[in-house]
Design an enzyme around this catalytic site. Structure first.
Site, mmCIF file in Angstrom:
data_model
loop_
_atom_site.group_PDB
_atom_site.id
_atom_site.type_symbol
_atom_site.label_atom_id
_atom_site.label_comp_id
_atom_site.label_asym_id
_atom_site.label_seq_id
_atom_site.Cartn_x
_atom_site.Cartn_y
_atom_site.Cartn_z
ATOM 1 C CE LYS A 1 -47.758 62.621 -0.050
ATOM 2 N NZ LYS A 1 -48.152 61.261 -0.467
ATOM 3 C CD GLU B 1 -45.068 58.850 -6.604
ATOM 4 O OE1 GLU B 1 -45.686 59.003 -5.530
ATOM 5 O OE2 GLU B 1 -43.999 58.215 -6.687
ATOM 6 C CB SER C 1 -52.380 65.439 5.389
ATOM 7 O OG SER C 1 -53.239 66.127 4.499
#
Length: 754
Positions: A435, A457, A725
């Site tokens: 991210k 969010e 991830s």
């Protein structure tokens, strides 16, 4: 037998999806115009009489505004939610509004995700849904009953696009005309996406009423008005619906800009709650819209006294006693929609291609958001290939930890007994997940836009942490919206965000998960667009967000492709990544899409199983629809368009939609998407933890499980590349509680059933 049952169910769902998409293709914003002529609305539908009229629903709205003008007063446009406070009393509200002097009544169609509405109308939507008012057929039953009871004023359905889309536009228009509806206000359907909707409405004589916001540019005002036909809804403030204490001081200039391009009536809405506000707005325009305060008054009404209470309120609000208006007495020429020389349908103007991935994507948003989205698109396209901006992003590679390593999982490979398994280690990034790539790069875009307030969010909390980190590094204000359920199960990441200086807002509405956090973030953005950038975390939302997030995350796949060629001497035979909204997966897949020899496999959260209603397997079990600004696959009630609740052990995969590019990859067959349930995800978690000494995020564990299953069926000279991830620190509490439930012991190396 269980697997065959699941396959049979999945095959049935696939057939349903194909049927829905085929039907939508001929009626969506890039579908065909209808050629049928407008049909008159029978007067008996309006007045409860047997008389005959040739006026259409659109003309009846125009006639009502004309009659009000003849009487020297603004039209009173009243709003209520169908089914609020319940079906029976909802009829009382409609009758009371007409008796109280309403000239036009907007009837809100309840929807699970009313992202442009404030708390008052959100609450009325939820109570209507809880009371069983879930379908358009039920809403139209209320309209029919109101007409039978003698309600004569024009009735306009107001709502969000997905319920209308799922009903079927052609069927919708015919049924609405026969029920006594005059027109539509669709909050998230701008004209760019509304070609067939408007044409279908016009073919039945029904009105498509555009919204114009303070942020709407002059060019866009002219464009919007070229598609108006009865009246224009002027949004008085940038924000969500809700009663306010005073009107916007800049209302006059907005109305002047509208009148410069059209002679149609203009009604002002958003915030009017008192007689003083009504008179002030009414002195400047042709109609005044009142909504949230009417809902408030319904709440205040004594039991059994809604009609009397609401009638009195309306009379006090407008300062007049209700008077009967007979539109047929008007002898002056009616206002008409402006005509344009270019009669080319919107769907042929070429604006859709850049918004879409095949049949999916788009920009289905409230009008207030169109200007900031166009601003963002213009900036992004100007810098995406700019060496200066690229250098600025690359400057932060060392801070992020790029390039991340590619490692051969030799023991996991041995455990699987087939193809070699390679791990792209995004868990080793700063903050522990992929991210941060998008977080830093999009924050740099925000600075170029001159916006120092950032909202985001988050579900699992990793995007929230990444955004908070980027904001701390770049000196930006940070507000993160997070579902209250996710706040509870991701307490560690909440604490991390707060330590980094972010304000974390727990969202208690709806399912209290990622979907609702997105709704609340979009409401914030609508309200604060001049100062705020919405740093979207996944490859979802309206154009250009899916493209921006994909491009920023494609660094994962580009690095991995080069590393595989260096270390394995070849491209992988398969690439596997978990998919919620889909940012890590699309970042990994995108550089391999052109390599036909490489299979692309996404793993979705099957929760308790796709044969239950507790899962988040959107691509495996969903159907096409519109949510959060984009057309994609959704988990929804296919008959009503209401978004269904989801479940996953993983907060980051607990979402009822998916990025539109993933939807297109599935639809074209370029990628496969496979559901992995909670138990299987825990088995994947334990496998990599025990075999490789890597504690992955639960999102990643879904991909690990599927990679092992795929590798088992492949030969030792083949290669499976997995996007690892994120790391699993955030999930330790959930994992500790859940492993025993599925028969997995923490300190035992045996891995059940895998």
């Amino acid at each position: 037998g269980a697997r065959r049952s699941v396959r049979t169910h999945a095959q049935a769902q696939a057939a349903l999806r194909r049927s829905i998409l085929q039907n939508q293709n001929c009626r969506s914003g890039f579908g065909r115009y209808l050629s049928t002529s407008a049909k008159p609305m029978p007067t008996e539908n309006l007045a409860g009489t047997g008389s005959v009229s040739t006026s259409t629903g659109t003309e009846q709205i125009l006639q009502r505004f004309k009659a009000c003008k003849d009487q020297g007063r603004p039209a009173f446009v009243a709003y209520t939610t169908i089914g609020y406070p319940n079906k029976e009393e909802s009829l009382d509200v409609i009758v009371a509004l007409e008796k109280g002097g309403a000239d036009v009544i907007e009837l809100g169609v309840p929807f699970t995700d009313p992202l442009a509405d404030g708390p008052t109308i959100q609450r009325s939507n939820q109570l209507a849904l809880d009371g069983g008012m879930r379908s358009l057929d039920q809403c139209l039953d209320v309209v029919r009953e109101a007409r039978k009871m003698g309600v004569q004023v024009p009735l306009v359905l107001m709502g969000y696009y997905n319920p209308f889309l799922m009903y079927g536009e052609r069927k919708l228009m015919k049924t609405c005309r026969e029920a006594g509806v005059n027109g539509f206000i669709v909050v998230d359907l701008p004209p760019e996406e509304a070609a067939s909707f408007k044409a279908s409405a016009s073919s039945e004589g029904l009105s498509y009423i555009p919204l114009i916001a303070p942020t709407t540019t002059d060019d866009r005002v002219e464009h919007l008005l070229s598609h108006a036909d009865s009246f224009v809804y002027a949004v008085s403030v940038s924000g969500v619906t809700g009663a306010r204490k005073q009107n916007n001081a800049n209302l006059g200039p907005l109305l002047a800009r509208i009148k410069k391009f059209s002679n149609l009536p203009v009604a002002v809405g958003f915030g009017v709650s008192s007689r003083e506000q009504f008179e002030d707005a009414g002195s400047k325009c042709d109609g005044v819209i009142v909504g949230s305060e009417i809902i408030n008054q319904v709440t205040k009404a004594p039991k059994g006294g809604i009609q009397a209470h609401l009638k009195t309120f309306c009379e006090e609000l407008t300062g007049r006693q209700a008077m009967q208006v007979d539109p047929s007495t008007s002898t002056q020429t009616l206002a008409t929609a402006p005509k344009t020389e270019d009669s080319t349908p919107i769907s042929n103007l070429g604006v859709e291609a850049k918004y879409r991935f095949g049949e999916f994507g788009g920009r289905y948003v409230p009008e207030t958001l169109m200007e900031p989205l166009e601003e963002l698109e213009e900036l992004y396209y100007s810098v995406k290939d700019d060496p200066t901006f690229k250098a600025e992003c690359e400057y932060y590679y060392d801070y992020i930890g790029r390039p991340t390593p590619l490692t051969l999982a030799n023991r996991l490979t041995e455990h699987a007994g087939g193809a070699k398994i390679w791990l792209k280690r995004e868990d080793l990034n700063h903050t522990g997940a992929h991210k941060i790539n998008n977080g830093i790069f999009q924050a740099l875009l925000a600075k170029r836009l001159g916006k120092k307030r950032i909202i985001a969010e988050t579900g699992a909390g990793q995007h929230g942490v990444a955004t908070a980190t980027a904001c701390a590094k770049l000196d930006l204000e940070c507000i993160v919206y997070m579902g209250a359920a996710d706040v509870e199960r991701q307490a560690l990441n909440v604490f991390r965000m707060e330590m980094l200086g972010a304000k974390v807002v727990a969202v208690d509405s709806g399912s209290r998960t990622l979907k609702d956090a997105i709704n609340e973030a979009m409401r914030d953005w609508v309200t604060n667009i001049k100062t705020t950038h919405y740093l979207v975390g996944s490859a979802i939302g309206p154009h250009p967000f899916p493209e921006i997030v994909r491009d920023f995350q494609s660094i994962i796949g580009r690095e991995a492709r080069e590393q595989m060629l260096q270390k394995a001497g070849k491209l992988p035979d398969m690439v596997v990544a978990c998919v919620g909204g889909g940012s890590n997966a699309i970042g990994m897949f995108h550089p391999f899409v052109g390599d036909e020899s490489v299979r692309l496999v996404g793993t979705e959260a099957a929760g308790d199983g796709v044969d239950t209603d507790r899962h988040s397997a959107t691509l495996a079990m969903g159907t096409p629809g519109v949510l959060h600004g984009t057309r994609t696959y959704l988990l929804q009630e296919t008959q009503t368009g209401q978004i269904t609740s989801t479940h996953s052990i993983s907060a980051g995969l607990d979402y009822p939609g998916v990025g539109p590019e993933h939807a297109n990859l599935k639809f074209t067959g370029r990628a496969e998407y496979k559901p992995v349930n909670d138990r299987e995800a825990l088995l994947g978690f334990k496998a990599i933890t025990m075999q490789e000494g890597i504690i992955p995020a639960l999102e990643t564990a879904h991909a690990i499980y599927q990679a092992v299953e795929e590798a088992k069926q492949m030969s030792p000279d083949e290669d499976v590349l997995v996007c690892l991830s994120g790391r699993g620190d955030k999930d330790i509490g959930t994992i500790r509680k859940s492993l025993p439930k599925f028969g997995c012991k923490l300190n035992v190396r045996e891995i059940p059933n895998q």
